[in-house]
Scaffold this motif. Structure first.
Motif, PDB file in Angstrom:
ATOM      1  N   ARG A 141       0.811  -1.217   0.000  1.00  0.00           N
ATOM      2  CA  ARG A 141       0.000   0.000   0.000  1.00  0.00           C
ATOM      3  C   ARG A 141       0.847   1.270   0.000  1.00  0.00           C
ATOM      4  N   HIS A 142       2.165   1.123   0.153  1.00  0.00           N
ATOM      5  CA  HIS A 142       3.073   2.274   0.203  1.00  0.00           C
ATOM      6  C   HIS A 142       2.626   3.262   1.280  1.00  0.00           C
ATOM      7  N   ALA A 143       2.362   2.729   2.481  1.00  0.00           N
ATOM      8  CA  ALA A 143       1.825   3.582   3.536  1.00  0.00           C
ATOM      9  C   ALA A 143       2.208   3.089   4.928  1.00  0.00           C
ATOM     10  N   HIS A 144       2.099   4.006   5.873  1.00  0.00           N
ATOM     11  CA  HIS A 144       2.333   3.738   7.295  1.00  0.00           C
ATOM     12  C   HIS A 144       1.081   4.151   8.061  1.00  0.00           C
ATOM     13  N   VAL A 145       0.755   3.418   9.093  1.00  0.00           N
ATOM     14  CA  VAL A 145      -0.364   3.757   9.967  1.00  0.00           C
ATOM     15  C   VAL A 145       0.160   3.785  11.394  1.00  0.00           C
ATOM     16  N   VAL A 146      -0.242   4.793  12.155  1.00  0.00           N
ATOM     17  CA  VAL A 146       0.078   4.867  13.575  1.00  0.00           C
ATOM     18  C   VAL A 146      -1.232   5.058  14.333  1.00  0.00           C
ATOM     19  N   ILE A 147      -1.445   4.210  15.332  1.00  0.00           N
ATOM     20  CA  ILE A 147      -2.632   4.305  16.171  1.00  0.00           C
ATOM     21  C   ILE A 147      -2.152   4.729  17.559  1.00  0.00           C
ATOM     22  N   VAL A 148      -2.740   5.791  18.085  1.00  0.00           N
ATOM     23  CA  VAL A 148      -2.314   6.355  19.359  1.00  0.00           C
ATOM     24  C   VAL A 148      -3.507   6.466  20.293  1.00  0.00           C
ATOM     25  N   ALA A 149      -3.323   6.027  21.526  1.00  0.00           N
ATOM     26  CA  ALA A 149      -4.314   6.237  22.578  1.00  0.00           C
ATOM     27  C   ALA A 149      -3.698   7.170  23.613  1.00  0.00           C
ATOM     28  N   THR A 150      -4.421   8.218  23.962  1.00  0.00           N
ATOM     29  CA  THR A 150      -3.991   9.115  25.034  1.00  0.00           C
ATOM     30  C   THR A 150      -5.099   9.166  26.064  1.00  0.00           C
ATOM     31  N   ARG A 151      -4.735   9.567  27.276  1.00  0.00           N
ATOM     32  CA  ARG A 151      -5.734   9.570  28.332  1.00  0.00           C
ATOM     33  C   ARG A 151      -5.813  10.925  29.019  1.00  0.00           C
ATOM     34  N   ALA A 152      -6.998  11.193  29.515  1.00  0.00           N
ATOM     35  CA  ALA A 152      -7.283  12.356  30.342  1.00  0.00           C
ATOM     36  C   ALA A 152      -8.370  11.895  31.311  1.00  0.00           C
ATOM     37  N   PRO A 153      -8.622  12.638  32.356  1.00  0.00           N
ATOM     38  CA  PRO A 153      -9.696  12.222  33.256  1.00  0.00           C
ATOM     39  C   PRO A 153     -11.014  12.035  32.492  1.00  0.00           C
ATOM     40  N   ASN A 154     -11.605  10.873  32.648  1.00  0.00           N
ATOM     41  CA  ASN A 154     -12.898  10.530  32.042  1.00  0.00           C
ATOM     42  C   ASN A 154     -12.888  10.472  30.519  1.00  0.00           C
ATOM     43  N   LEU A 155     -11.712  10.297  29.914  1.00  0.00           N
ATOM     44  CA  LEU A 155     -11.648  10.288  28.453  1.00  0.00           C
ATOM     45  C   LEU A 155     -10.419   9.535  27.947  1.00  0.00           C
ATOM     46  N   MET A 156     -10.642   8.676  26.943  1.00  0.00           N
ATOM     47  CA  MET A 156      -9.543   8.082  26.179  1.00  0.00           C
ATOM     48  C   MET A 156      -9.731   8.552  24.745  1.00  0.00           C
ATOM     49  N   THR A 157      -8.685   9.110  24.164  1.00  0.00           N
ATOM     50  CA  THR A 157      -8.745   9.566  22.778  1.00  0.00           C
ATOM     51  C   THR A 157      -7.887   8.645  21.929  1.00  0.00           C
ATOM     52  N   LEU A 158      -8.490   8.096  20.896  1.00  0.00           N
ATOM     53  CA  LEU A 158      -7.774   7.247  19.933  1.00  0.00           C
ATOM     54  C   LEU A 158      -7.591   8.050  18.652  1.00  0.00           C
ATOM     55  N   THR A 159      -6.359   8.147  18.204  1.00  0.00           N
ATOM     56  CA  THR A 159      -6.056   8.852  16.964  1.00  0.00           C
ATOM     57  C   THR A 159      -5.478   7.849  15.981  1.00  0.00           C
ATOM     58  N   PHE A 160      -6.029   7.853  14.783  1.00  0.00           N
ATOM     59  CA  PHE A 160      -5.609   6.945  13.713  1.00  0.00           C
ATOM     60  C   PHE A 160      -4.992   7.812  12.627  1.00  0.00           C
ATOM     61  N   ASN A 161      -3.716   7.600  12.318  1.00  0.00           N
ATOM     62  CA  ASN A 161      -3.051   8.411  11.318  1.00  0.00           C
ATOM     63  C   ASN A 161      -2.384   7.529  10.262  1.00  0.00           C
ATOM     64  N   GLY A 162      -2.755   7.730   9.015  1.00  0.00           N
ATOM     65  CA  GLY A 162      -2.156   6.996   7.910  1.00  0.00           C
ATOM     66  C   GLY A 162      -1.484   7.954   6.954  1.00  0.00           C
ATOM     67  N   THR A 163      -0.267   7.635   6.546  1.00  0.00           N
ATOM     68  CA  THR A 163       0.489   8.498   5.633  1.00  0.00           C
ATOM     69  C   THR A 163       1.071   7.649   4.523  1.00  0.00           C
ATOM     70  N   SER A 164       0.853   8.079   3.294  1.00  0.00           N
ATOM     71  CA  SER A 164       1.463   7.349   2.174  1.00  0.00           C
ATOM     72  C   SER A 164       2.938   7.714   2.080  1.00  0.00           C
ATOM     73  N   ASP A 165       3.668   6.908   1.356  1.00  0.00           N
ATOM     74  CA  ASP A 165       5.051   7.248   1.044  1.00  0.00           C
ATOM     75  C   ASP A 165       5.048   8.488   0.149  1.00  0.00           C
ATOM     76  N   CYS A 166       6.191   9.066  -0.049  1.00  0.00           N
ATOM     77  CA  CYS A 166       6.344  10.206  -0.963  1.00  0.00           C
ATOM     78  C   CYS A 166       6.335   9.624  -2.385  1.00  0.00           C
ATOM     79  N   LEU A 167       5.265   9.890  -3.129  1.00  0.00           N
ATOM     80  CA  LEU A 167       5.034   9.242  -4.423  1.00  0.00           C
ATOM     81  C   LEU A 167       4.834  10.265  -5.546  1.00  0.00           C
ATOM     82  N   ARG A 168       4.965   9.790  -6.753  1.00  0.00           N
ATOM     83  CA  ARG A 168       4.740  10.659  -7.918  1.00  0.00           C
ATOM     84  C   ARG A 168       3.290  11.128  -7.950  1.00  0.00           C
ATOM     85  N   THR A 169       3.043  12.242  -8.597  1.00  0.00           N
ATOM     86  CA  THR A 169       1.684  12.779  -8.660  1.00  0.00           C
ATOM     87  C   THR A 169       0.957  12.411  -9.948  1.00  0.00           C
ATOM     88  N   SER A 170       1.675  11.931 -10.939  1.00  0.00           N
ATOM     89  CA  SER A 170       1.008  11.491 -12.174  1.00  0.00           C
ATOM     90  C   SER A 170       1.823  10.420 -12.861  1.00  0.00           C
TER      91      SER A 170
END
Length: 170
Positions: A141-170
């Motif tokens: 897929r020429h990509a990376h995914v990072v899943i992050v969980a952070t915490r605060a009182p009464n809250l868990m935040t999940l962040t999903f970040n996907g980034t492609s490789d540096c690829l040609r545009t056409s």
């Protein structure tokens, strides 16, 4: 075989090798996916994985996730190339402060749904107490995914970040 025949064969072989090398070099600049194609793959992968993740795992009734960036725009990365980024976030109400074990379980459960990806052995994963992260990679897929969980009182935040490789545009 005469010397003249050997020279002619050698010249023919050399020309053939140069022709193949030129063809290979010419075609390599246009081979592989474009940033737009990788962006479409990220959209497909994230839609599928987040839909599946939202109905599985230890947290039975997860709130919907919010898409922050949908990988639809080129982000210049040099040499006329671009990358695509998909980012989504899910804010999970919690009683008290989320514990690192629960955060780790949620991150791993979510990661399991990115089936086109493998563990990114070069990623700097974090394992608590306030942040848990896990990196995935897909050469196909020429990509990376990072899943992050952070915490605060009464809250868990999940962040999903996907980034492609540096690829040609056409």
């Amino acid at each position: 075989m005469t010397r003249r025949t050997r020279t002619a064969l050698g010249t023919t072989a050399l020309c053939g090798a140069l022709l193949l090398a030129t063809a290979a070099c010419g075609s390599s600049s246009a081979s592989g996916p474009t940033a737009a194609q990788a962006g479409t793959d990220l959209q497909t992968d994230f839609t599928s994985a987040l839909k599946a993740y939202s109905v599985t795992g230890p947290i039975a009734h997860k709130p919907p996730y919010t898409t922050i960036s949908d990988a639809s725009k080129d982000v210049p990365c040099g040499s006329g190339k671009a990358t695509r980024v998909y980012t989504a976030e899910q804010r999970v109400p919690w009683t008290g402060l989320p514990d690192p074990a629960s955060m780790h379980t949620e991150v791993q459960t979510a990661a399991a749904w990115f089936r086109q990806y493998q563990d990114d052995l070069k990623a700097k994963n974090e394992d608590g107490p306030d942040k848990v992260s896990f990196g995935l990679i897909s050469d196909k897929r020429h990509a990376h995914v990072v899943i992050v969980a952070t915490r605060a009182p009464n809250l868990m935040t999940l962040t999903f970040n996907g980034t492609s490789d540096c690829l040609r545009t056409s």
